[in-house]
Design an enzyme around this catalytic site. Structure first.
Site, PDB file in Angstrom:
ATOM      1  N   ARG A   1      79.677  28.649  11.545  1.00 11.82           N
ATOM      2  CA  ARG A   1      81.035  29.043  11.928  1.00 11.82           C
ATOM      3  C   ARG A   1      81.745  27.951  12.718  1.00 11.82           C
ATOM      4  NH1 ARG A   1      80.768  33.038  15.806  1.00 11.82           N
ATOM      5  NH2 ARG A   1      83.024  32.713  15.839  1.00 11.82           N
TER       6      ARG A   1
ATOM      7  N   CYS B   1      82.066  41.956  20.713  1.00 12.88           N
ATOM      8  CA  CYS B   1      81.613  40.569  20.603  1.00 12.88           C
ATOM      9  C   CYS B   1      80.250  40.421  21.261  1.00 12.88           C
ATOM     10  CB  CYS B   1      82.619  39.633  21.263  1.00 12.88           C
ATOM     11  SG  CYS B   1      82.199  37.891  21.099  1.00 12.88           S
TER      12      CYS B   1
ATOM     13  N   ASP C   1      81.751  27.361  26.498  1.00  8.93           N
ATOM     14  CA  ASP C   1      81.175  27.118  25.173  1.00  8.93           C
ATOM     15  C   ASP C   1      80.072  26.071  25.170  1.00  8.93           C
ATOM     16  OD1 ASP C   1      82.658  29.044  23.939  1.00  8.93           O
ATOM     17  OD2 ASP C   1      84.066  27.690  22.959  1.00  8.93           O
TER      18      ASP C   1
ATOM     19  N   LYS D   1      87.554  23.162  15.930  1.00 10.93           N
ATOM     20  CA  LYS D   1      87.769  24.490  15.352  1.00 10.93           C
ATOM     21  C   LYS D   1      88.714  25.321  16.209  1.00 10.93           C
ATOM     22  CE  LYS D   1      85.102  27.895  16.370  1.00 10.93           C
ATOM     23  NZ  LYS D   1      84.968  29.347  16.521  1.00 10.93           N
ATOM     24  N   ASN D   2      88.529  25.272  17.530  1.00 14.33           N
ATOM     25  CA  ASN D   2      89.312  26.125  18.416  1.00 14.33           C
ATOM     26  C   ASN D   2      90.754  25.657  18.552  1.00 14.33           C
ATOM     27  OD1 ASN D   2      87.129  27.777  18.861  1.00 14.33           O
ATOM     28  ND2 ASN D   2      86.530  26.799  20.772  1.00 14.33           N
TER      29      ASN D   2
ATOM     30  N   ARG E   1      85.854  41.066  25.381  1.00  7.81           N
ATOM     31  CA  ARG E   1      86.925  40.070  25.329  1.00  7.81           C
ATOM     32  C   ARG E   1      88.220  40.823  25.033  1.00  7.81           C
ATOM     33  NH1 ARG E   1      84.471  35.482  21.358  1.00  7.81           N
ATOM     34  NH2 ARG E   1      86.128  34.184  22.218  1.00  7.81           N
TER      35      ARG E   1
END
Length: 430
Positions: A402, A117, A310, A22-23, A122
């Site tokens: 997500r 967030c 993450d 995804k990133n 961020r």
């Protein structure tokens, strides 16, 4: 609102393939704004965040269609829109990725500030500093970042380092703008994450000229245009790491396929130090086998090639049942400990002081209702529930949707007892 029902204590076993990252997919999709001609992308996962990005690209003049083989074909059909509205940007911080491509391709960008967030501040100041370093005029107006490209200026050198290391999305934004900026741009302290490397290589496939890919210094020679290209998104190292921790949490034996083991060097080294048997049956496979409780270990999150932030929450869940005391220090997002309270509800013994949490391992966690609060915290609660005694109910799993494509389906294929439930829909209420 969907939730997961998990009956813990079942060792996971078998083989599972990870999806595309995804990133990596999000900034690559944003970069298709700059292409003259269609782009064909393979390995783009079907996720909530991806669908949000496609909605945003649609507003910015990009047509995107899923093909029968799962690939995604994009093409710019209107090159005039320059505004990314608050209504969409507020739902996903990664929407900020369109800032650099819009500036580079259309000379102007108006992108809503992404806002706050759950994992702490961020800021986007490094994005703005980098774009200004390219000669752009950048200002904040009415909650929007407004950037206007300048005429050709002198060659430039831009430093992208920040107090907690290089900026990943900032590097992506400045890099995208730089490839269409005349002259030479040198990006110092660029992020080295595999997802940034994948974006840079995709840009080169479109005709960009970038040297130093994979390192901290990128040298960009501006070009006048970019063509469409075909590309396969790299595997998701965070999904792979999550599945590996789930296997160890349950005392299982699992092989994750379709991965790049080099991108997982730090997590795999940590698992080995925890007493887990780690093997590589094939160049794109990692196998873990756990026997007994894991050893305690100290974890410090750092920019790549360090341990990824993450995966911090998922490994903390695993350390909750280690045979001893562990320390987890968060040096990327020092406030990223929102999962601690929910793990404590399951019987974890965690004491947080500043950016460090001391985890005293217990023999087992106890299943209970818990609340998902962000993407990776949600994954940590699923990992914890898989290893806990009794039933764990994870509410608000739209967070996990997500970033993980049908994670419950993959876990069930490994033997997990996990089910998705929507109490309102299944109960017939409003």
């Amino acid at each position: 609102m969907d939730r997961f029902l998990i009956q813990g204590g079942v060792p996971l076993a078998g083989r599972v393939r990870v999806a595309g990252a995804k990133n990596a997919a999000l900034p690559i999709l944003a970069a298709t704004l700059m292409a003259e001609g269609p782009c064909r992308l393979d390995g783009v996962p079907d996720l909530r965040d991806i669908r949000t990005m496609l909605d945003l690209l649609g507003l910015l003049g990009v047509r995107a269609e899923r093909q029968g083989d799962g690939s995604l074909v994009t093409e710019v059909v209107d090159r005039t829109p320059c505004r990314a509205p608050y209504e969409l940007v507020k739902t996903m911080r990664a929407s900020i990725c369109v800032l650099g491509p819009l500036l580079g391709a259309r000379g102007r960008a108006e992108v809503s500030f992404p806002g706050g967030c759950q994992i702490g501040p961020r800021p986007v100041d490094l994005h703005l500093k980098g774009l200004a370093g390219l000669g752009a005029t950048v200002r904040v107006e009415g909650g929007y970042i407004v950037a206007q490209a300048a005429a050709r200026g002198p060659d430039r050198e831009i430093y992208l380092g920040g107090p907690f290391g290089p900026t990943v999305t900032g590097t992506a934004n400045v890099l995208c703008a730089a490839v269409l900026t005349p002259g030479t741009t040198v990006l110092q302290a660029a992020a080295m994450e595999p997802e940034v490397t994948d974006l840079a290589r995709f840009l080169c496939a479109m005709g960009a000229r970038i040297a130093g890919i994979g390192g901290p210094t990128l040298v960009v020679e501006g070009v006048t245009g970019l063509r469409g290209a075909a590309w396969r998104v790299i595997p998701d190292r965070i999904e792979a790491g999550t599945l590996l921790t789930a296997a160890v949490m349950t005392g299982g034996d699992v092989t994750v396929t379709g991965v790049d083991p080099q991108a997982l060097t730090a997590p795999l080294d940590l698992l080995a130090r925890m007493g887990v048997t780690v093997g590589r049956p094939a160049p794109d496979e990692v196998r873990v086998a756990a026997t007994g409780r894991p050893h305690p270990a100290d974890v410090v999150t750092l920019p790549y090639p360090g341990f990824p932030t993450d995966l911090q929450a998922q490994f903390m869940a695993l350390l909750c049942v280690a045979a001893g005391n562990s320390f987890v220090t968060e040096k990327v997002y020092p406030e990223r400990f929102i999962h601690v309270a929910e793990l404590q509800r399951m019987g974890a013994r965690i004491r947080k002081e500043g950016p460090t949490a001391m985890v005293e391992g217990v023999a087992e966690l106890s299943g209970c209702p818990v609340m998902a609060s962000d993407l990776r915290a949600s994954a940590a609660l699923v990992v914890a529930g898989l290893g806990a005694r009794g039933e764990t109910v994870v509410d608000r799993v739209y967070h996990i949707d997500r970033g993980y494509e049908a994670i419950e389906v993959k876990l069930r294929a490994l033997g997990a007892r996990i089910a998705r439930e929507n109490p309102v829909r299944e109960g017939g209420g409003g």
